[in-house]
Scaffold this motif. Structure first.
Motif, PDB file in Angstrom:
ATOM      1  N   GLN A  66      49.752   4.229  -1.583  1.00 28.71           N
ATOM      2  CA  GLN A  66      48.518   3.451  -1.485  1.00 28.71           C
ATOM      3  C   GLN A  66      48.808   1.992  -1.150  1.00 28.71           C
ATOM      4  O   GLN A  66      48.127   1.385  -0.308  1.00 28.71           O
ATOM      5  CB  GLN A  66      47.740   3.538  -2.796  1.00 28.71           C
ATOM      6  N   ARG A  76      31.719   8.507   0.942  1.00 32.96           N
ATOM      7  CA  ARG A  76      32.853   7.668   1.340  1.00 32.96           C
ATOM      8  C   ARG A  76      33.339   6.812   0.160  1.00 32.96           C
ATOM      9  O   ARG A  76      34.537   6.587  -0.001  1.00 32.96           O
ATOM     10  CB  ARG A  76      32.469   6.777   2.527  1.00 32.96           C
ATOM     11  N   THR A  77      32.406   6.369  -0.653  1.00 30.85           N
ATOM     12  CA  THR A  77      32.780   5.594  -1.833  1.00 30.85           C
ATOM     13  C   THR A  77      33.573   6.447  -2.806  1.00 30.85           C
ATOM     14  O   THR A  77      34.574   5.992  -3.378  1.00 30.85           O
ATOM     15  CB  THR A  77      31.524   5.036  -2.531  1.00 30.85           C
ATOM     16  N   VAL A  78      33.146   7.693  -2.994  1.00 28.74           N
ATOM     17  CA  VAL A  78      33.874   8.609  -3.879  1.00 28.74           C
ATOM     18  C   VAL A  78      35.297   8.813  -3.373  1.00 28.74           C
ATOM     19  O   VAL A  78      36.265   8.763  -4.148  1.00 28.74           O
ATOM     20  CB  VAL A  78      33.139   9.961  -3.988  1.00 28.74           C
ATOM     21  N   ASN A 124      40.278   9.741   2.633  1.00 21.84           N
ATOM     22  CA  ASN A 124      40.628   8.407   2.158  1.00 21.84           C
ATOM     23  C   ASN A 124      41.987   7.989   2.714  1.00 21.84           C
ATOM     24  O   ASN A 124      42.626   8.741   3.450  1.00 21.84           O
ATOM     25  CB  ASN A 124      40.560   8.312   0.625  1.00 21.84           C
ATOM     26  N   ARG A 165      47.672  -0.192   2.183  1.00 20.81           N
ATOM     27  CA  ARG A 165      46.967  -1.478   2.047  1.00 20.81           C
ATOM     28  C   ARG A 165      47.702  -2.581   2.807  1.00 20.81           C
ATOM     29  O   ARG A 165      47.086  -3.397   3.492  1.00 20.81           O
ATOM     30  CB  ARG A 165      46.869  -1.863   0.566  1.00 20.81           C
ATOM     31  N   ARG A 224      37.108   6.813  -1.553  1.00 20.76           N
ATOM     32  CA  ARG A 224      37.885   5.591  -1.745  1.00 20.76           C
ATOM     33  C   ARG A 224      38.252   5.405  -3.226  1.00 20.76           C
ATOM     34  O   ARG A 224      39.367   5.000  -3.553  1.00 20.76           O
ATOM     35  CB  ARG A 224      37.085   4.385  -1.234  1.00 20.76           C
ATOM     36  N   GLN A 225      37.302   5.716  -4.116  1.00 17.85           N
ATOM     37  CA  GLN A 225      37.553   5.520  -5.545  1.00 17.85           C
ATOM     38  C   GLN A 225      38.590   6.498  -6.092  1.00 17.85           C
ATOM     39  O   GLN A 225      39.215   6.238  -7.120  1.00 17.85           O
ATOM     40  CB  GLN A 225      36.241   5.667  -6.333  1.00 17.85           C
ATOM     41  N   LEU A 226      38.793   7.624  -5.427  1.00 24.84           N
ATOM     42  CA  LEU A 226      39.788   8.586  -5.876  1.00 24.84           C
ATOM     43  C   LEU A 226      41.217   8.109  -5.637  1.00 24.84           C
ATOM     44  O   LEU A 226      42.152   8.620  -6.257  1.00 24.84           O
ATOM     45  CB  LEU A 226      39.577   9.930  -5.170  1.00 24.84           C
ATOM     46  N   GLU A 227      41.409   7.163  -4.724  1.00 29.44           N
ATOM     47  CA  GLU A 227      42.759   6.664  -4.457  1.00 29.44           C
ATOM     48  C   GLU A 227      43.396   6.126  -5.735  1.00 29.44           C
ATOM     49  O   GLU A 227      42.706   5.550  -6.573  1.00 29.44           O
ATOM     50  CB  GLU A 227      42.704   5.540  -3.400  1.00 29.44           C
ATOM     51  N   GLU A 229      50.920   5.960  -5.827  1.00 32.99           N
ATOM     52  CA  GLU A 229      50.525   4.556  -5.955  1.00 32.99           C
ATOM     53  C   GLU A 229      51.284   3.696  -4.944  1.00 32.99           C
ATOM     54  O   GLU A 229      50.719   2.769  -4.354  1.00 32.99           O
ATOM     55  CB  GLU A 229      50.786   4.076  -7.383  1.00 32.99           C
ATOM     56  N   SER A 268      40.976  17.575  -3.142  1.00 36.35           N
ATOM     57  CA  SER A 268      41.805  16.516  -3.711  1.00 36.35           C
ATOM     58  C   SER A 268      43.194  17.051  -4.032  1.00 36.35           C
ATOM     59  O   SER A 268      43.385  18.255  -4.219  1.00 36.35           O
ATOM     60  CB  SER A 268      41.157  15.941  -4.975  1.00 36.35           C
TER      61      SER A 268
END
Length: 293
Positions: free
Chosen positions: A285, A124-126, A148, A289, A128-131, A282, A269
């Protein structure tokens, strides 16, 4: 005060009622043994509940909090195999626990004898970090196991899709928002069908695959026509153009990263092919948020 076991064994209960109470106790025990960190959640400072909260299990399983609460209260409600599958994944059940869950619910496991593909905290961290790059984890049947935030708005509002319908094949043939986001819907649907047929060759006798095939055939004449072609194609990178409902045209390159054997889950991806797409991802994203705040 009577214990859960005593309440379950109380005289005069019917078999369905006993099963509901056993199921409720089992779910509660599995929920209480899992830490938030194991499933990628942040532990709050004031946390009195051992393990996960009910609302967290509901969130991870993509079901309503009230509905899940009723399930732990042993209420007489219907539970589909798809939802049981989602609960098994959320609660990190092993093979024996998964089998027990379906037995208590009186349901047929669509994938008997298989382990739940755990979506770990690290994975899950991976994601999120790909965003802002959209990414998701799919299994060989094209079920979307995790994603994500930018993937959740790439082709449709994934949060609005029922858990049992979060499957690329179903979305490609039955979800109008998904279909309208694809530039050449007919070509992509035919391509996906060819990939699905090739993937299904190793799973012809499995109930979950036959169930999905039946749903597609019943829901879409277009799928029946493409399926009758008997076309097959392997996996690989592919350039795609999407018409995103929030930020406009996106030109991306898909990449599959296998998380185990080739027949297992993979991380998919969607990297931008040009600077304009990068800027729009971006922006997407930022929109997601803002919606969360």
């Amino acid at each position: 005060m009577a214990t859960p076991a005593a309440r379950t064994a109380a005289p005069g209960r019917s078999e369905p009622e006993i099963r509901r109470h056993e199921l409720a106790n089992f779910l509660r025990s599995r929920r209480e043994r899992i830490t938030p960190e194991q499933v990628g959640l942040v532990r709050g400072r004031r946390r009195r509940t051992p393990g996960l909260r009910r609302e967290e299990v509901a969130q991870l399983s993509a079901v309503g909090v009230t509905w899940y609460t009723w399930l732990e209260q042993a209420r007489d409600i219907q539970v589909s195999p798809q939802v049981l599958d989602a609960l098994a994944r959320a609660l990190l059940l092993d093979r024996s626990e998964r089998s027990h869950l379906f037995s208590l619910a009186g349901a047929v496991d669509p994938a008997p004898g298989t382990d739940c593909p755990h979506i770990t905290s690290a994975l899950r961290t991976v994601l999120r970090q790909l965003e802002p790059i959209p990414a998701c984890v799919q299994n060989s049947r094209y079920d979307i196991l995790a994603h994500n935030r930018t993937y959740g708005r790439l082709l449709c509002d994934m949060d609005a899709v029922a858990p049992e319908d979060r499957n690329v094949m179903l979305l490609a043939y039955t979800n109008e928002q998904w279909r309208s986001s694809v530039m050449d819907t007919a070509e992509l649907a035919r391509y996906l069908t060819a990939k699905f047929r090739a993937s299904m060759a190793d799973h012809l006798a499995e109930p979950s695959w036959k169930e999905l095939l039946g749903r597609l055939e019943a829901a879409s004449p277009e799928f029946r026509e493409n399926w009758a072609r008997h076309e097959v194609v392997g996996s690989g990178s592919r350039s795609k153009i999407f018409r995103n409902a929030w930020v406009g045209m996106l030109r991306v390159e898909t990449t599959d990263l296998w998380l185990g054997p080739a027949a297992g889950p993979r991380l998919v991806s969607y990297a931008p092919r040009d600077e304009e797409t990068r800027e729009r991802l971006e922006r997407l994203q930022e929109l997601v948020r803002a919606a969360e705040d």
